[in-house]
Design a protein around this motif. Structure first.
Motif, PDB file in Angstrom:
ATOM      1  N   ASN A   2      -8.504  -6.523 -16.359  1.00 59.31           N
ATOM      2  CA  ASN A   2      -9.900  -6.853 -16.604  1.00 59.31           C
ATOM      3  C   ASN A   2     -10.646  -6.912 -15.270  1.00 59.31           C
ATOM      4  O   ASN A   2     -10.062  -6.719 -14.202  1.00 59.31           O
ATOM      5  N   SER A   3     -11.945  -7.189 -15.335  1.00 49.70           N
ATOM      6  CA  SER A   3     -12.743  -7.156 -14.098  1.00 49.70           C
ATOM      7  C   SER A   3     -12.336  -8.254 -13.125  1.00 49.70           C
ATOM      8  O   SER A   3     -12.354  -8.053 -11.905  1.00 49.70           O
ATOM      9  N   GLU A   4     -11.933  -9.408 -13.630  1.00 47.24           N
ATOM     10  CA  GLU A   4     -11.497 -10.496 -12.749  1.00 47.24           C
ATOM     11  C   GLU A   4     -10.247 -10.095 -11.969  1.00 47.24           C
ATOM     12  O   GLU A   4     -10.136 -10.336 -10.764  1.00 47.24           O
ATOM     13  N   GLU A   5      -9.311  -9.464 -12.639  1.00 48.94           N
ATOM     14  CA  GLU A   5      -8.084  -9.000 -11.980  1.00 48.94           C
ATOM     15  C   GLU A   5      -8.376  -7.883 -10.970  1.00 48.94           C
ATOM     16  O   GLU A   5      -7.806  -7.858  -9.883  1.00 48.94           O
ATOM     17  N   LEU A   6      -9.279  -6.984 -11.344  1.00 50.59           N
ATOM     18  CA  LEU A   6      -9.661  -5.904 -10.434  1.00 50.59           C
ATOM     19  C   LEU A   6     -10.327  -6.475  -9.184  1.00 50.59           C
ATOM     20  O   LEU A   6     -10.006  -6.081  -8.065  1.00 50.59           O
ATOM     21  N   SER A  11     -10.451  -7.870  -3.539  1.00 49.55           N
ATOM     22  CA  SER A  11     -10.680  -8.938  -2.565  1.00 49.55           C
ATOM     23  C   SER A  11      -9.444  -9.167  -1.709  1.00 49.55           C
ATOM     24  O   SER A  11      -9.538  -9.385  -0.502  1.00 49.55           O
ATOM     25  N   ALA A  12      -8.279  -9.108  -2.329  1.00 49.23           N
ATOM     26  CA  ALA A  12      -7.033  -9.348  -1.604  1.00 49.23           C
ATOM     27  C   ALA A  12      -6.792  -8.293  -0.529  1.00 49.23           C
ATOM     28  O   ALA A  12      -6.340  -8.615   0.566  1.00 49.23           O
ATOM     29  N   ILE A  13      -7.094  -7.060  -0.817  1.00 51.02           N
ATOM     30  CA  ILE A  13      -6.846  -6.015   0.180  1.00 51.02           C
ATOM     31  C   ILE A  13      -8.054  -5.789   1.083  1.00 51.02           C
ATOM     32  O   ILE A  13      -7.964  -5.050   2.052  1.00 51.02           O
ATOM     33  N   ARG A  20      -2.843  -5.753   7.413  1.00 49.85           N
ATOM     34  CA  ARG A  20      -1.773  -5.835   8.416  1.00 49.85           C
ATOM     35  C   ARG A  20      -0.522  -6.486   7.823  1.00 49.85           C
ATOM     36  O   ARG A  20       0.604  -6.085   8.132  1.00 49.85           O
ATOM     37  N   ILE A  21      -0.715  -7.479   6.965  1.00 51.84           N
ATOM     38  CA  ILE A  21       0.425  -8.142   6.322  1.00 51.84           C
ATOM     39  C   ILE A  21       1.141  -7.157   5.395  1.00 51.84           C
ATOM     40  O   ILE A  21       2.373  -7.076   5.400  1.00 51.84           O
ATOM     41  N   ILE A  22       0.370  -6.395   4.626  1.00 47.41           N
ATOM     42  CA  ILE A  22       0.974  -5.383   3.753  1.00 47.41           C
ATOM     43  C   ILE A  22       1.793  -4.402   4.598  1.00 47.41           C
ATOM     44  O   ILE A  22       2.936  -4.078   4.265  1.00 47.41           O
ATOM     45  N   ALA A  23       1.226  -3.967   5.711  1.00 41.32           N
ATOM     46  CA  ALA A  23       1.959  -3.052   6.595  1.00 41.32           C
ATOM     47  C   ALA A  23       3.208  -3.730   7.153  1.00 41.32           C
ATOM     48  O   ALA A  23       4.274  -3.108   7.242  1.00 41.32           O
ATOM     49  N   GLY A  24       3.098  -5.013   7.492  1.00 43.51           N
ATOM     50  CA  GLY A  24       4.232  -5.745   8.043  1.00 43.51           C
ATOM     51  C   GLY A  24       5.363  -5.944   7.057  1.00 43.51           C
ATOM     52  O   GLY A  24       6.514  -6.129   7.442  1.00 43.51           O
ATOM     53  N   ARG A  52      -3.460 -15.284  -1.074  1.00 37.33           N
ATOM     54  CA  ARG A  52      -4.400 -14.353  -1.710  1.00 37.33           C
ATOM     55  C   ARG A  52      -3.670 -13.109  -2.208  1.00 37.33           C
ATOM     56  O   ARG A  52      -3.919 -12.625  -3.313  1.00 37.33           O
ATOM     57  N   LEU A  53      -2.771 -12.577  -1.383  1.00 40.56           N
ATOM     58  CA  LEU A  53      -2.016 -11.392  -1.784  1.00 40.56           C
ATOM     59  C   LEU A  53      -1.092 -11.690  -2.956  1.00 40.56           C
ATOM     60  O   LEU A  53      -0.951 -10.872  -3.871  1.00 40.56           O
ATOM     61  N   GLU A  54      -0.488 -12.866  -2.947  1.00 42.85           N
ATOM     62  CA  GLU A  54       0.411 -13.249  -4.034  1.00 42.85           C
ATOM     63  C   GLU A  54      -0.381 -13.457  -5.323  1.00 42.85           C
ATOM     64  O   GLU A  54       0.052 -13.042  -6.402  1.00 42.85           O
ATOM     65  N   GLY A  55      -1.551 -14.068  -5.213  1.00 43.22           N
ATOM     66  CA  GLY A  55      -2.401 -14.274  -6.385  1.00 43.22           C
ATOM     67  C   GLY A  55      -2.845 -12.976  -7.037  1.00 43.22           C
ATOM     68  O   GLY A  55      -3.063 -12.924  -8.243  1.00 43.22           O
ATOM     69  N   ALA A  56      -2.966 -11.941  -6.235  1.00 40.59           N
ATOM     70  CA  ALA A  56      -3.352 -10.628  -6.759  1.00 40.59           C
ATOM     71  C   ALA A  56      -2.144  -9.813  -7.208  1.00 40.59           C
ATOM     72  O   ALA A  56      -2.294  -8.687  -7.680  1.00 40.59           O
TER      73      ALA A  56
END
Length: 101
Positions: A2-6, A11-13, A20-24, A52-56
């Motif tokens: 849904n739009s909230e998840e999108l 927002s997370a990325i 940088r964390i994703i790359a790490g 934030r990344l975990e929440g997404a």
């Protein structure tokens, strides 16, 4: 999705440190202290971004006990693919409408 998840995903990325964390984490799971050293981030700031990344749904954290009984927090990427198109946005809005009915 849904739009909230999108929006949570975008927002997370949508931050340089989180990219940088994703790359790490791209080569596999890493202990949070090691990741903080590699990225030259304080642990509190790193944890804020990891939350934030975990929440997404982009990373997952796991607490493990070391052989000497210390709690060790490891993070790793969750496989993901982002295909942002007009159809993605429309599908998210349709999902919102379906949830409202």
């Amino acid at each position: 999705m849904n739009s909230e998840e999108l929006l949570a995903l975008l927002s997370a990325i949508g931050h340089t440190q989180r990219l940088r964390i994703i790359a790490g984490l791209s080569d596999g799971r890493v202990h949070v202290s090691e990741l903080a050293r590699r990225l030259r981030l304080s642990r509190p700031l790193l944890y804020m971004h990891l939350e934030r990344l975990e929440g997404a749904g982009l990373v997952t954290g796991k607490l493990e006990l070391s052989s000497d009984g210390k709690a060790m927090k490891y993070f790793e990427l969750v496989p993901f693919e982002l295909d942002l198109t007009v159809d993605t946005v429309l599908a998210a809005l349709r999902a919102d409408e379906e949830e409202d009915h």
